[in-house]
Design a protein around this motif. Structure first.
Motif, PDB file in Angstrom:
ATOM      1  N   THR A  78       4.171 -31.754  -2.855  1.00 57.08           N
ATOM      2  CA  THR A  78       3.614 -32.926  -3.536  1.00 57.08           C
ATOM      3  C   THR A  78       2.784 -33.735  -2.545  1.00 57.08           C
ATOM      4  O   THR A  78       3.145 -33.830  -1.368  1.00 57.08           O
ATOM      5  CB  THR A  78       4.731 -33.815  -4.117  1.00 57.08           C
ATOM      6  OG1 THR A  78       4.141 -35.001  -4.670  1.00 57.08           O
ATOM      7  CG2 THR A  78       5.760 -34.193  -3.065  1.00 57.08           C
ATOM      8  N   PRO A  79       1.679 -34.354  -3.005  1.00 65.23           N
ATOM      9  CA  PRO A  79       0.918 -35.245  -2.122  1.00 65.23           C
ATOM     10  C   PRO A  79       1.518 -36.645  -2.033  1.00 65.23           C
ATOM     11  O   PRO A  79       1.042 -37.479  -1.267  1.00 65.23           O
ATOM     12  CB  PRO A  79      -0.462 -35.292  -2.807  1.00 65.23           C
ATOM     13  CG  PRO A  79      -0.154 -35.081  -4.254  1.00 65.23           C
ATOM     14  CD  PRO A  79       1.002 -34.125  -4.300  1.00 65.23           C
ATOM     15  N   ILE A  80       2.588 -36.903  -2.782  1.00 62.57           N
ATOM     16  CA  ILE A  80       3.155 -38.247  -2.853  1.00 62.57           C
ATOM     17  C   ILE A  80       4.114 -38.523  -1.707  1.00 62.57           C
ATOM     18  O   ILE A  80       4.171 -39.634  -1.166  1.00 62.57           O
ATOM     19  CB  ILE A  80       3.858 -38.465  -4.202  1.00 62.57           C
ATOM     20  CG1 ILE A  80       2.879 -38.243  -5.362  1.00 62.57           C
ATOM     21  CG2 ILE A  80       4.457 -39.867  -4.282  1.00 62.57           C
ATOM     22  CD1 ILE A  80       1.681 -39.157  -5.338  1.00 62.57           C
ATOM     23  N   TYR A  81       4.918 -37.541  -1.315  1.00 64.38           N
ATOM     24  CA  TYR A  81       5.844 -37.734  -0.199  1.00 64.38           C
ATOM     25  C   TYR A  81       6.074 -36.427   0.531  1.00 64.38           C
ATOM     26  O   TYR A  81       5.894 -35.340  -0.028  1.00 64.38           O
ATOM     27  CB  TYR A  81       7.168 -38.340  -0.664  1.00 64.38           C
ATOM     28  CG  TYR A  81       7.944 -37.548  -1.698  1.00 64.38           C
ATOM     29  CD1 TYR A  81       8.728 -36.447  -1.345  1.00 64.38           C
ATOM     30  CD2 TYR A  81       7.932 -37.920  -3.039  1.00 64.38           C
ATOM     31  CE1 TYR A  81       9.450 -35.731  -2.291  1.00 64.38           C
ATOM     32  CE2 TYR A  81       8.652 -37.217  -3.991  1.00 64.38           C
ATOM     33  CZ  TYR A  81       9.415 -36.123  -3.616  1.00 64.38           C
ATOM     34  OH  TYR A  81      10.138 -35.423  -4.560  1.00 64.38           O
ATOM     35  N   ASN A  82       6.456 -36.545   1.788  1.00 66.42           N
ATOM     36  CA  ASN A  82       6.703 -35.396   2.657  1.00 66.42           C
ATOM     37  C   ASN A  82       8.180 -35.406   3.057  1.00 66.42           C
ATOM     38  O   ASN A  82       8.637 -36.310   3.760  1.00 66.42           O
ATOM     39  CB  ASN A  82       5.815 -35.493   3.908  1.00 66.42           C
ATOM     40  CG  ASN A  82       6.028 -34.336   4.878  1.00 66.42           C
ATOM     41  OD1 ASN A  82       6.890 -33.481   4.677  1.00 66.42           O
ATOM     42  ND2 ASN A  82       5.239 -34.313   5.944  1.00 66.42           N
ATOM     43  N   ILE A 215       3.258 -49.191 -11.315  1.00 68.33           N
ATOM     44  CA  ILE A 215       3.962 -48.333 -10.360  1.00 68.33           C
ATOM     45  C   ILE A 215       3.005 -47.293  -9.782  1.00 68.33           C
ATOM     46  O   ILE A 215       2.945 -47.083  -8.569  1.00 68.33           O
ATOM     47  CB  ILE A 215       5.155 -47.635 -11.047  1.00 68.33           C
ATOM     48  CG1 ILE A 215       6.210 -48.672 -11.443  1.00 68.33           C
ATOM     49  CG2 ILE A 215       5.759 -46.578 -10.132  1.00 68.33           C
ATOM     50  CD1 ILE A 215       7.316 -48.117 -12.316  1.00 68.33           C
ATOM     51  N   VAL A 216       2.228 -46.656 -10.651  1.00 67.71           N
ATOM     52  CA  VAL A 216       1.289 -45.628 -10.211  1.00 67.71           C
ATOM     53  C   VAL A 216       0.215 -46.221  -9.306  1.00 67.71           C
ATOM     54  O   VAL A 216      -0.142 -45.647  -8.271  1.00 67.71           O
ATOM     55  CB  VAL A 216       0.648 -44.933 -11.429  1.00 67.71           C
ATOM     56  CG1 VAL A 216      -0.495 -44.023 -10.999  1.00 67.71           C
ATOM     57  CG2 VAL A 216       1.702 -44.124 -12.194  1.00 67.71           C
ATOM     58  N   ALA A 217      -0.309 -47.399  -9.677  1.00 69.39           N
ATOM     59  CA  ALA A 217      -1.348 -48.042  -8.872  1.00 69.39           C
ATOM     60  C   ALA A 217      -0.822 -48.405  -7.488  1.00 69.39           C
ATOM     61  O   ALA A 217      -1.522 -48.246  -6.475  1.00 69.39           O
ATOM     62  CB  ALA A 217      -1.857 -49.289  -9.589  1.00 69.39           C
ATOM     63  N   GLU A 218       0.423 -48.875  -7.421  1.00 74.98           N
ATOM     64  CA  GLU A 218       1.021 -49.245  -6.131  1.00 74.98           C
ATOM     65  C   GLU A 218       1.170 -48.020  -5.227  1.00 74.98           C
ATOM     66  O   GLU A 218       0.886 -48.076  -4.020  1.00 74.98           O
ATOM     67  CB  GLU A 218       2.374 -49.892  -6.362  1.00 74.98           C
ATOM     68  CG  GLU A 218       3.093 -50.301  -5.086  1.00 74.98           C
ATOM     69  CD  GLU A 218       4.467 -50.866  -5.356  1.00 74.98           C
ATOM     70  OE1 GLU A 218       5.388 -50.580  -4.566  1.00 74.98           O
ATOM     71  OE2 GLU A 218       4.627 -51.588  -6.362  1.00 74.98           O
ATOM     72  N   ILE A 219       1.603 -46.901  -5.814  1.00 73.60           N
ATOM     73  CA  ILE A 219       1.772 -45.672  -5.031  1.00 73.60           C
ATOM     74  C   ILE A 219       0.418 -45.166  -4.547  1.00 73.60           C
ATOM     75  O   ILE A 219       0.271 -44.738  -3.392  1.00 73.60           O
ATOM     76  CB  ILE A 219       2.488 -44.600  -5.873  1.00 73.60           C
ATOM     77  CG1 ILE A 219       3.950 -45.004  -6.078  1.00 73.60           C
ATOM     78  CG2 ILE A 219       2.409 -43.233  -5.200  1.00 73.60           C
ATOM     79  CD1 ILE A 219       4.687 -44.131  -7.057  1.00 73.60           C
ATOM     80  N   ALA A 220      -0.590 -45.213  -5.412  1.00 73.46           N
ATOM     81  CA  ALA A 220      -1.925 -44.758  -5.027  1.00 73.46           C
ATOM     82  C   ALA A 220      -2.461 -45.587  -3.860  1.00 73.46           C
ATOM     83  O   ALA A 220      -3.032 -45.047  -2.895  1.00 73.46           O
ATOM     84  CB  ALA A 220      -2.873 -44.845  -6.221  1.00 73.46           C
TER      85      ALA A 220
END
Length: 236
Positions: A78-82, A215-220
């Motif tokens: 995933t590109p969101i977390y490693n 939530i999505v905007a904050e993560i982006a």
């Protein structure tokens, strides 16, 4: 405690989540893991960790305080977390130490546009299970599919436990909080099912109400800053 059928629509706060769990416990539910068909009054509590292992850890601590064990399915790709970053690795270790199971959240869309052969699927799934198992120092064989395509639903696969196989899906009641749907409908409008798999996404819940778009905007924003910081460090 109110009856489950009277639980109102939710704002996705952790306080509400704790209340939901306490209501289930008061109703006589036992929380169990994957690996066998469910008996009456048993619930499998599953979490797909799409957004944040740290938020998953908050939920895992809340559950452990209630003596509840659940299954946390994490993305290896995933590109969101490693998962190899120190804070994420520590979060996984603590989730497991709290008595929860940690499993694979497998993204078929990362590898294929269509349906692979069963051998191809099994090989790639097993590879991700082995990676996670190495991190956790144990065998991993439970797999939840990310944005599950139709061809994984109601199917028993050789080599791993599919959280969507009949024993956990069509043969019992399946309830999910996906896309914060409990904002517009009650979690259990017809009362608590006799046997159930309950899917809750930790990234959708927090100390205060937050809409999905926020939530999505904050993560982006956070991920862009993370990438920018890395590139700045290269001096290019």
């Amino acid at each position: 405690m109110p009856e489950l059928s009277t639980l109102e629509r939710l704002e996705y706060t952790l306080q509400e989540y704790e209340h939901l769990l306490r209501t289930l416990l008061e109703d006589g539910v036992s929380f169990v893991g994957f690996g066998r068909p469910l008996d009456r009054d048993e619930v499998i509590l599953r979490h797909d960790v799409d957004l944040s292992p740290e938020l998953a850890l908050e939920m895992a601590r809340l559950e452990a305080a209630l003596d509840i064990s659940s299954t946390y399915c994490v993305l290896v790709t995933t590109p969101i977390y490693n998962l190899l970053e120190v804070d994420r690795s520590k979060a996984l270790g603590e989730i497991q130490a709290l008595g929860h199971d940690v499993a694979v959240h497998f993204n078929t869309h990362h590898y294929w546009d269509g349906r692979p052969s069963d051998d191809e699927l099994r090989t790639q799934v097993r590879a991700e299970c082995d990676v996670l198992g190495t991190m956790l120092n144990r065998h991993v064989d439970v797999v939840s599919f990310h944005r599950p395509p139709e061809w994984v639903l109601d199917v028993d696969f050789d080599g791993f436990e599919n959280t969507y196989q009949p024993a956990y899906f069509s043969e019992i009641t399946y309830r999910s909080d996906s896309s914060q749907k409990w904002r517009s409908e009650a979690p259990f409008p017809e009362g608590r099912p006799e046997r159930m798999q309950l899917l809750v996404h930790p990234g959708l819940w927090g100390e205060s109400p937050r809409r999905m778009a926020d939530i999505v905007a904050e993560i982006a924003t956070r991920q862009r800053a993370h990438v920018d910081s890395y590139l700045d460090g290269l001096g290019v």
